[in-house]
Design a protein around this motif. Structure first.
Motif, PDB file in Angstrom:
ATOM      1  N   ALA A 193     -10.358   2.255 -20.258  1.00 58.34           N
ATOM      2  CA  ALA A 193     -11.727   2.168 -19.739  1.00 58.34           C
ATOM      3  C   ALA A 193     -12.167   3.473 -19.097  1.00 58.34           C
ATOM      4  O   ALA A 193     -13.351   3.674 -18.832  1.00 58.34           O
ATOM      5  N   ALA A 194     -11.212   4.360 -18.818  1.00 58.08           N
ATOM      6  CA  ALA A 194     -11.523   5.671 -18.242  1.00 58.08           C
ATOM      7  C   ALA A 194     -10.455   6.649 -18.704  1.00 58.08           C
ATOM      8  O   ALA A 194      -9.342   6.254 -19.049  1.00 58.08           O
ATOM      9  N   LEU A 195     -10.791   7.946 -18.719  1.00 56.89           N
ATOM     10  CA  LEU A 195      -9.887   8.951 -19.271  1.00 56.89           C
ATOM     11  C   LEU A 195      -9.278   9.863 -18.214  1.00 56.89           C
ATOM     12  O   LEU A 195      -8.679  10.884 -18.561  1.00 56.89           O
ATOM     13  N   ASP A 196      -9.424   9.524 -16.927  1.00 51.99           N
ATOM     14  CA  ASP A 196      -8.748  10.324 -15.910  1.00 51.99           C
ATOM     15  C   ASP A 196      -7.237  10.108 -16.055  1.00 51.99           C
ATOM     16  O   ASP A 196      -6.772   9.109 -16.618  1.00 51.99           O
ATOM     17  N   ASP A 197      -6.441  11.047 -15.536  1.00 53.65           N
ATOM     18  CA  ASP A 197      -4.992  11.026 -15.751  1.00 53.65           C
ATOM     19  C   ASP A 197      -4.344   9.733 -15.277  1.00 53.65           C
ATOM     20  O   ASP A 197      -3.465   9.177 -15.944  1.00 53.65           O
ATOM     21  N   ARG A 198      -4.779   9.243 -14.129  1.00 52.27           N
ATOM     22  CA  ARG A 198      -4.165   8.037 -13.576  1.00 52.27           C
ATOM     23  C   ARG A 198      -4.436   6.828 -14.471  1.00 52.27           C
ATOM     24  O   ARG A 198      -3.543   6.014 -14.724  1.00 52.27           O
ATOM     25  N   SER A 199      -5.680   6.695 -14.942  1.00 51.83           N
ATOM     26  CA  SER A 199      -6.042   5.565 -15.813  1.00 51.83           C
ATOM     27  C   SER A 199      -5.277   5.618 -17.127  1.00 51.83           C
ATOM     28  O   SER A 199      -4.820   4.585 -17.632  1.00 51.83           O
ATOM     29  N   VAL A 200      -5.131   6.838 -17.696  1.00 50.19           N
ATOM     30  CA  VAL A 200      -4.421   6.981 -18.958  1.00 50.19           C
ATOM     31  C   VAL A 200      -2.956   6.587 -18.795  1.00 50.19           C
ATOM     32  O   VAL A 200      -2.398   5.839 -19.610  1.00 50.19           O
ATOM     33  N   LYS A 201      -2.312   7.060 -17.736  1.00 53.33           N
ATOM     34  CA  LYS A 201      -0.892   6.758 -17.533  1.00 53.33           C
ATOM     35  C   LYS A 201      -0.666   5.269 -17.283  1.00 53.33           C
ATOM     36  O   LYS A 201       0.316   4.692 -17.757  1.00 53.33           O
ATOM     37  N   LYS A 202      -1.572   4.624 -16.557  1.00 52.31           N
ATOM     38  CA  LYS A 202      -1.433   3.185 -16.339  1.00 52.31           C
ATOM     39  C   LYS A 202      -1.608   2.424 -17.648  1.00 52.31           C
ATOM     40  O   LYS A 202      -0.876   1.470 -17.932  1.00 52.31           O
ATOM     41  N   ALA A 203      -2.562   2.852 -18.474  1.00 56.48           N
ATOM     42  CA  ALA A 203      -2.792   2.188 -19.758  1.00 56.48           C
ATOM     43  C   ALA A 203      -1.581   2.359 -20.675  1.00 56.48           C
ATOM     44  O   ALA A 203      -1.197   1.430 -21.394  1.00 56.48           O
ATOM     45  N   LEU A 204      -0.956   3.531 -20.637  1.00 57.81           N
ATOM     46  CA  LEU A 204       0.225   3.783 -21.463  1.00 57.81           C
ATOM     47  C   LEU A 204       1.393   2.885 -21.069  1.00 57.81           C
ATOM     48  O   LEU A 204       2.233   2.521 -21.896  1.00 57.81           O
ATOM     49  N   ALA A 205       1.403   2.492 -19.797  1.00 60.25           N
ATOM     50  CA  ALA A 205       2.500   1.660 -19.295  1.00 60.25           C
ATOM     51  C   ALA A 205       2.219   0.167 -19.436  1.00 60.25           C
ATOM     52  O   ALA A 205       3.059  -0.656 -19.077  1.00 60.25           O
ATOM     53  N   SER A 206       1.043  -0.192 -19.913  1.00 56.24           N
ATOM     54  CA  SER A 206       0.694  -1.624 -19.953  1.00 56.24           C
ATOM     55  C   SER A 206      -0.003  -1.987 -21.267  1.00 56.24           C
ATOM     56  O   SER A 206      -1.062  -2.615 -21.269  1.00 56.24           O
ATOM     57  N   MET A 207       0.586  -1.587 -22.384  1.00 54.63           N
ATOM     58  CA  MET A 207      -0.007  -1.876 -23.682  1.00 54.63           C
ATOM     59  C   MET A 207       0.323  -3.301 -24.125  1.00 54.63           C
ATOM     60  O   MET A 207       1.328  -3.884 -23.710  1.00 54.63           O
ATOM     61  N   ALA A 208      -0.548  -3.861 -24.980  1.00 55.35           N
ATOM     62  CA  ALA A 208      -0.406  -5.243 -25.448  1.00 55.35           C
ATOM     63  C   ALA A 208      -0.219  -5.253 -26.963  1.00 55.35           C
ATOM     64  O   ALA A 208      -0.362  -4.227 -27.639  1.00 55.35           O
ATOM     65  N   ASP A 209       0.109  -6.426 -27.485  1.00 63.28           N
ATOM     66  CA  ASP A 209       0.230  -6.609 -28.931  1.00 63.28           C
ATOM     67  C   ASP A 209      -1.158  -6.514 -29.561  1.00 63.28           C
ATOM     68  O   ASP A 209      -2.105  -7.167 -29.099  1.00 63.28           O
ATOM     69  N   ASN A 210      -1.301  -5.711 -30.598  1.00 59.63           N
ATOM     70  CA  ASN A 210      -2.605  -5.549 -31.242  1.00 59.63           C
ATOM     71  C   ASN A 210      -3.125  -6.859 -31.824  1.00 59.63           C
ATOM     72  O   ASN A 210      -4.334  -7.052 -31.963  1.00 59.63           O
ATOM     73  N   ASN A 211      -2.220  -7.787 -32.168  1.00 66.36           N
ATOM     74  CA  ASN A 211      -2.644  -9.084 -32.709  1.00 66.36           C
ATOM     75  C   ASN A 211      -3.442  -9.905 -31.696  1.00 66.36           C
ATOM     76  O   ASN A 211      -4.147 -10.837 -32.074  1.00 66.36           O
ATOM     77  N   ASP A 212      -3.305  -9.568 -30.413  1.00 64.36           N
ATOM     78  CA  ASP A 212      -4.061 -10.293 -29.377  1.00 64.36           C
ATOM     79  C   ASP A 212      -5.555 -10.015 -29.468  1.00 64.36           C
ATOM     80  O   ASP A 212      -6.362 -10.690 -28.831  1.00 64.36           O
ATOM     81  N   TYR A 213      -5.931  -9.002 -30.260  1.00 67.47           N
ATOM     82  CA  TYR A 213      -7.332  -8.572 -30.317  1.00 67.47           C
ATOM     83  C   TYR A 213      -7.971  -8.830 -31.676  1.00 67.47           C
ATOM     84  O   TYR A 213      -9.013  -8.248 -31.994  1.00 67.47           O
ATOM     85  N   THR A 214      -7.352  -9.719 -32.463  1.00 67.20           N
ATOM     86  CA  THR A 214      -7.921  -9.994 -33.783  1.00 67.20           C
ATOM     87  C   THR A 214      -9.317 -10.617 -33.683  1.00 67.20           C
ATOM     88  O   THR A 214     -10.169 -10.377 -34.542  1.00 67.20           O
ATOM     89  N   GLY A 215      -9.570 -11.404 -32.651  1.00 71.66           N
ATOM     90  CA  GLY A 215     -10.905 -11.990 -32.467  1.00 71.66           C
ATOM     91  C   GLY A 215     -11.963 -10.927 -32.258  1.00 71.66           C
ATOM     92  O   GLY A 215     -13.090 -11.030 -32.766  1.00 71.66           O
ATOM     93  N   LEU A 216     -11.596  -9.881 -31.517  1.00 66.18           N
ATOM     94  CA  LEU A 216     -12.521  -8.771 -31.277  1.00 66.18           C
ATOM     95  C   LEU A 216     -12.811  -8.038 -32.584  1.00 66.18           C
ATOM     96  O   LEU A 216     -13.961  -7.692 -32.890  1.00 66.18           O
ATOM     97  N   ARG A 217     -11.742  -7.817 -33.371  1.00 69.55           N
ATOM     98  CA  ARG A 217     -11.912  -7.167 -34.681  1.00 69.55           C
ATOM     99  C   ARG A 217     -12.810  -7.997 -35.591  1.00 69.55           C
ATOM    100  O   ARG A 217     -13.718  -7.470 -36.255  1.00 69.55           O
ATOM    101  N   ASP A 218     -12.551  -9.308 -35.627  1.00 65.76           N
ATOM    102  CA  ASP A 218     -13.326 -10.181 -36.514  1.00 65.76           C
ATOM    103  C   ASP A 218     -14.792 -10.244 -36.092  1.00 65.76           C
ATOM    104  O   ASP A 218     -15.680 -10.361 -36.934  1.00 65.76           O
ATOM    105  N   ALA A 219     -15.046 -10.174 -34.782  1.00 65.12           N
ATOM    106  CA  ALA A 219     -16.436 -10.176 -34.295  1.00 65.12           C
ATOM    107  C   ALA A 219     -17.177  -8.933 -34.787  1.00 65.12           C
ATOM    108  O   ALA A 219     -18.330  -9.006 -35.216  1.00 65.12           O
TER     109      ALA A 219
END
Length: 345
Positions: free
Chosen positions: A129-155
């Motif tokens: 949601a943001a590209l500052d260093d802290r946000s990027v590092k937190k996102a890298l440490a908390s990734m999810a299964d891409n299959n959890d977002y199939t509804g978003l893709r289908d929409a």
């Protein structure tokens, strides 16, 4: 090798900076055991009607509606080289990370590239949601299964297919109808563009055909031992000289009331005091920012979007293409420092 596929180069560079040890290559960045590559927005586009059948090159009423059994995707000419690079990287990838923007289009944008290359391996999703260093590092440490977002893709896919079905069929139908009436141009009709244009046209017609209806609003300055204040006349339902909307339109009645109360002593028969709580305003979302910029600066919606996107890519603001007006939690601790800096601007 873990392969990150970002929506655009700027996002790819931010992820590479978060991973560290970045070495730039042609169309991607190596970061140790990680590789970051990117798209340039949508690398694929929906095929034109003639890609399903050559007969659709000529516009005919009897061919409508055009309803494909399955939709084709074609490669954008300007994207072919980058799409090839991604395909080559996918062959060596043990794990892929979808690094599209945090919305439905970002989800589809990367997923459709994986589908195009028939990738069937493991895939995770990073949500930035943001590209500052802290946000990027937190996102890298908390990734999810891409299959959890199939509804978003289908929409997102349903949206694009709806646009295609309405735009292609209705534009052809309207254009052919126009030709019967002597119009030789293309009459474009779109699922979003046409109702939006209708809102603008209908509003212009209302303004153009507006007929003024004069009415009276009575104000009085009231002097009191605690100070003066302005009162506004509120008519009862039984008040004479009102129209069907409760407005005072009779000038004789208006001047009679004015004469009757001028210079007279009155009596306060009821006073109501309320305590109200109002929360501080939330940060802007894109639509509220566009409204404010249009009202105060006369800026168009597209220019505001472009500037907001540029600020996001420079790590100065959060992701703009979202209706969420709350900051990411990882930025809460920085709020004090941000406000202190802004106070000096």
């Amino acid at each position: 090798m873990r392969l990150f596929i970002a929506e655009k180069p700027s996002l790819g560079r931010a992820i590479a900076a978060g991973l560290g040890n970045a070495e730039k290559r042609n169309g991607y960045i190596e970061c140790g055991q990680n590789v970051v590559t990117w798209c340039f927005g949508h690398l694929l586009e929906m095929g034109k009607p003639e890609s399903y059948d050559e007969k659709y090159k000529v516009w005919k009423k009897e061919d409508l509606p055009i309803l494909p059994n399955a939709f084709n995707a074609s490669v954008r000419k300007e994207s072919a080289a980058q799409l090839k690079i991604i395909g080559q990287l996918l062959r060596d990838a043990e794990l892929v990370v979808n690094a599209g923007d945090p919305d439905r289009e970002g989800q589809l944008l990367v997923d459709e590239v994986l589908e195009y290359h028939n990738y069937a391996g493991s895939c995770e999703r990073i949500w930035l949601a943001a590209l500052d260093d802290r946000s990027v590092k937190k996102a890298l440490a908390s990734m999810a299964d891409n299959n959890d977002y199939t509804g978003l893709r289908d929409a997102a896919r349903a949206r694009s297919q709806a646009d295609w079905l309405v735009g292609m069929n209705c534009t052809r139908a309207m254009t052919l109808k126009g030709r019967d009436a002597g119009n030789q141009g293309v009459l474009s009709l779109g699922r979003v563009q046409t109702p939006t244009l209708a809102l603008v046209v209908n509003r212009d017609l209302v303004i153009e055909n507006f007929k003024p209806h004069p009415y009276f609003t009575l104000h009085v300055e009231i002097l009191h031992e605690a100070g003066s204040f302005i009162g506004t006349f509120q008519p009862f339902d039984t008040q004479k000289g009102l129209d069907d909307q409760g407005r005072l339109i009779n000038p004789d009645e208006a001047y009679r009331i004015k004469k009757e109360v001028s210079g007279q002593a009155g009596k306060i028969i009821e006073a109501v005091t309320e305590k109200k709580k109002k929360n501080p305003p939330l940060p802007h979302c894109l639509s509220s920012l566009q409204k404010a910029a249009s009202s105060k600066l006369g800026m168009g919606a597209k220019k505001v979007l472009d500037l907001a996107q540029a600020l996001y890519e420079k790590k100065l603001t959060t992701y703009p293409r979202s209706d969420c007006r709350y900051l990411p939690e990882e930025q809460f601790d920085e709020a004090g420092n941000v406000l202190a800096v802004l106070a000096n601007v």
